[in-house]
Write a protein that holds these residues in place. Structure first.
Motif, PDB file in Angstrom:
ATOM      1  N   ASP A 141      15.338  18.123 -24.474  1.00 43.40           N
ATOM      2  CA  ASP A 141      15.822  19.314 -23.902  1.00 43.40           C
ATOM      3  C   ASP A 141      15.650  19.042 -22.234  1.00 43.40           C
ATOM      4  OD1 ASP A 141      15.781  20.792 -26.243  1.00 43.40           O
ATOM      5  OD2 ASP A 141      13.791  20.809 -26.289  1.00 43.40           O
ATOM      6  N   GLY A 142      15.509  17.781 -21.901  1.00 45.02           N
ATOM      7  CA  GLY A 142      15.408  17.543 -20.265  1.00 45.02           C
ATOM      8  C   GLY A 142      15.525  16.105 -20.170  1.00 45.02           C
ATOM      9  N   PRO A 143      14.887  15.830 -18.834  1.00 42.97           N
ATOM     10  CA  PRO A 143      14.983  14.604 -18.300  1.00 42.97           C
ATOM     11  C   PRO A 143      14.134  13.696 -19.223  1.00 42.97           C
ATOM     12  CG  PRO A 143      13.613  15.729 -17.050  1.00 42.97           C
ATOM     13  CD  PRO A 143      14.256  16.715 -17.837  1.00 42.97           C
ATOM     14  N   GLN A 148      10.551  11.891 -15.534  1.00 44.77           N
ATOM     15  CA  GLN A 148       9.410  12.822 -15.304  1.00 44.77           C
ATOM     16  C   GLN A 148       8.306  12.292 -14.380  1.00 44.77           C
ATOM     17  OE1 GLN A 148       8.225  14.698 -19.053  1.00 44.77           O
ATOM     18  NE2 GLN A 148      10.442  14.189 -19.860  1.00 44.77           N
ATOM     19  N   MET A 149       7.887  11.101 -14.855  1.00 48.81           N
ATOM     20  CA  MET A 149       7.093  10.153 -14.131  1.00 48.81           C
ATOM     21  C   MET A 149       7.355   9.917 -12.876  1.00 48.81           C
ATOM     22  SD  MET A 149       5.997   8.025 -17.527  1.00 48.81           S
ATOM     23  CE  MET A 149       4.541   7.112 -16.625  1.00 48.81           C
ATOM     24  N   ALA A 150       8.607   9.463 -12.701  1.00 45.78           N
ATOM     25  CA  ALA A 150       9.011   9.062 -11.399  1.00 45.78           C
ATOM     26  C   ALA A 150       9.045  10.339 -10.240  1.00 45.78           C
ATOM     27  CB  ALA A 150      10.473   8.536 -11.338  1.00 45.78           C
ATOM     28  N   ASP A 151       9.480  11.504 -10.871  1.00 47.73           N
ATOM     29  CA  ASP A 151       9.147  12.670  -9.948  1.00 47.73           C
ATOM     30  C   ASP A 151       7.958  12.875  -9.688  1.00 47.73           C
ATOM     31  OD1 ASP A 151      11.924  12.803 -10.104  1.00 47.73           O
ATOM     32  OD2 ASP A 151      12.041  14.569 -11.612  1.00 47.73           O
ATOM     33  N   ALA A 152       6.909  12.810 -10.571  1.00 50.77           N
ATOM     34  CA  ALA A 152       5.588  13.018 -10.178  1.00 50.77           C
ATOM     35  C   ALA A 152       5.191  11.948  -9.345  1.00 50.77           C
ATOM     36  CB  ALA A 152       4.673  12.888 -11.625  1.00 50.77           C
ATOM     37  N   ALA A 153       5.633  10.744  -9.295  1.00 51.85           N
ATOM     38  CA  ALA A 153       5.117   9.631  -8.386  1.00 51.85           C
ATOM     39  C   ALA A 153       5.442   9.807  -7.021  1.00 51.85           C
ATOM     40  CB  ALA A 153       5.807   8.145  -8.923  1.00 51.85           C
ATOM     41  N   MET A 154       6.324  10.669  -6.865  1.00 52.65           N
ATOM     42  CA  MET A 154       7.061  11.045  -5.323  1.00 52.65           C
ATOM     43  C   MET A 154       6.049  11.699  -4.771  1.00 52.65           C
ATOM     44  SD  MET A 154      10.395  10.117  -5.247  1.00 52.65           S
ATOM     45  CE  MET A 154      11.448  11.124  -4.394  1.00 52.65           C
TER      46      MET A 154
END
Ligand code: G1P
Length: 291
Positions: A141-143, A148-154
């Motif tokens: 249903d999504g990435p 998801q973790m790379a986005d959180a790491a930003m």
């Protein structure tokens, strides 16, 4: 950490003893899950997360993984001349054109931490991902989990480690984390991390799953890490050292994990995908009902 996640390391030097005798001749990562080798799922997830450089840490026997991601000129020419365009696209599509695969050998099986350290000359000092292909994570249903973790790491200044609740009597199979006050529904700072503790010594039931986003600084810590659990150089121990300098987040990803490092997980993943394949689903359901 504000840079995009460009490099992802795949430690794939293991002997695959749980799948002997098949793994006498076939790398564990090349075992098919429905219609694609296990490694392809991890590579797709890395590319989905933005990676353009994939570093495979292999041993000297594992040529099959390099062959799989290489061009197969004879085969491609044959498929092209026969007009088999769909098959040709599949053969050429194992690795997108903008992505390069780099192969590094781990000369001795000294542990996961050591395998990751072998990738240092390619990764340098930038943030990077580590994926253990045994952990197949599907998020229909999504990435993917790594994205998801790379986005959180930003927005975090340190590492992001995937975790999931594991049964208390299984803690000896995982790195286990203790966490502080959650930041949101997915992330919480790690306060302590220990590799494969016995249930009575485990600081929680949050087990590390095979996805990591790490700062380049981890390599210096890995250089200094002495053998730990099982006499091996453990990535968990280096991350525990990192916690004294930088924050690392435990991240509960969205998606379902299949542990394809054992037979049951591989069969479950295959069945799960078959039940979602429109062509196969009716026959699979009928088989499961009557078998
Ligand atoms: C490795 C890690 C462990 C982690 C696990 C996830 O262990 O050392 O911390 O929980 O992967 O799959 P392995 O399964 O390689 O023994």
């Amino acid at each position: 950490m504000s840079k995009r996640l460009r490099k992802v390391v795949f430690p794939v030097a293991g002997l695959g003893t749980r799948f002997l005798p098949a793994t006498k001749a076939v790398a564990k990562e090349m075992l098919p899950v429905l219609d694609r080798p296990l490694i392809q799922y991890a590579v797709d997830e890395a590319v989905d997360a933005g990676a353009d450089t994939l570093v495979f840490v292999t041993n000297r026997y594992k040529h099959a993984i390099a062959d799989y991601f290489d061009r197969a000129y004879e085969l491609e020419a044959k498929l092209e001349s026969k007009g088999k365009d769909e098959l040709l696209a599949q053969v050429q599509g194992t690795l997108p054109r903008h992505v390069r695969a780099v192969f590094v050998t781990q000369p001795e099986a000294l542990g996961l931490g050591h395998a990751v350290l072998c990738a240092r000359p390619v990764v340098g000092d930038e943030p990077f991902g580590v994926m253990l292909p045994d952990d197949l994570i599907l998020n229909e249903d999504g990435p993917g989990a790594l994205r998801q973790m790379a986005d959180a790491a930003m927005s975090a200044d340190g590492g992001v480690i995937a975790v999931e609740e594991v049964p208390r009597d299984q803690t000896h199979k995982y790195g286990i984390v203790a966490i502080g006050e959650p930041i949101d529904a997915h992330a919480a700072p790690i306060t302590h991390m220990v590799e494969k503790p016995r249930p009575e010594e485990a600081p929680s039931q949050l087990g590390v799953v095979g996805r990591y986003v790490l700062p380049g600084r981890i390599f210096e810590l890995l250089e200094q890490t002495r053998p730990g659990s099982g006499g091996e150089i453990q990535l968990t121990d280096a991350i525990e050292g990192l916690l004294h300098q930088q924050q690392a987040l435990a991240y509960r990803f969205q998606g379902r994990r299949f542990d394809c490092g054992n037979k049951l997980g591989l069969v479950r993943a295959t069945l799960h995908l078959a039940q979602r394949d429109p062509e196969l689903a009716p026959a699979i359901e009928a088989f499961l009902r009557t078998n």
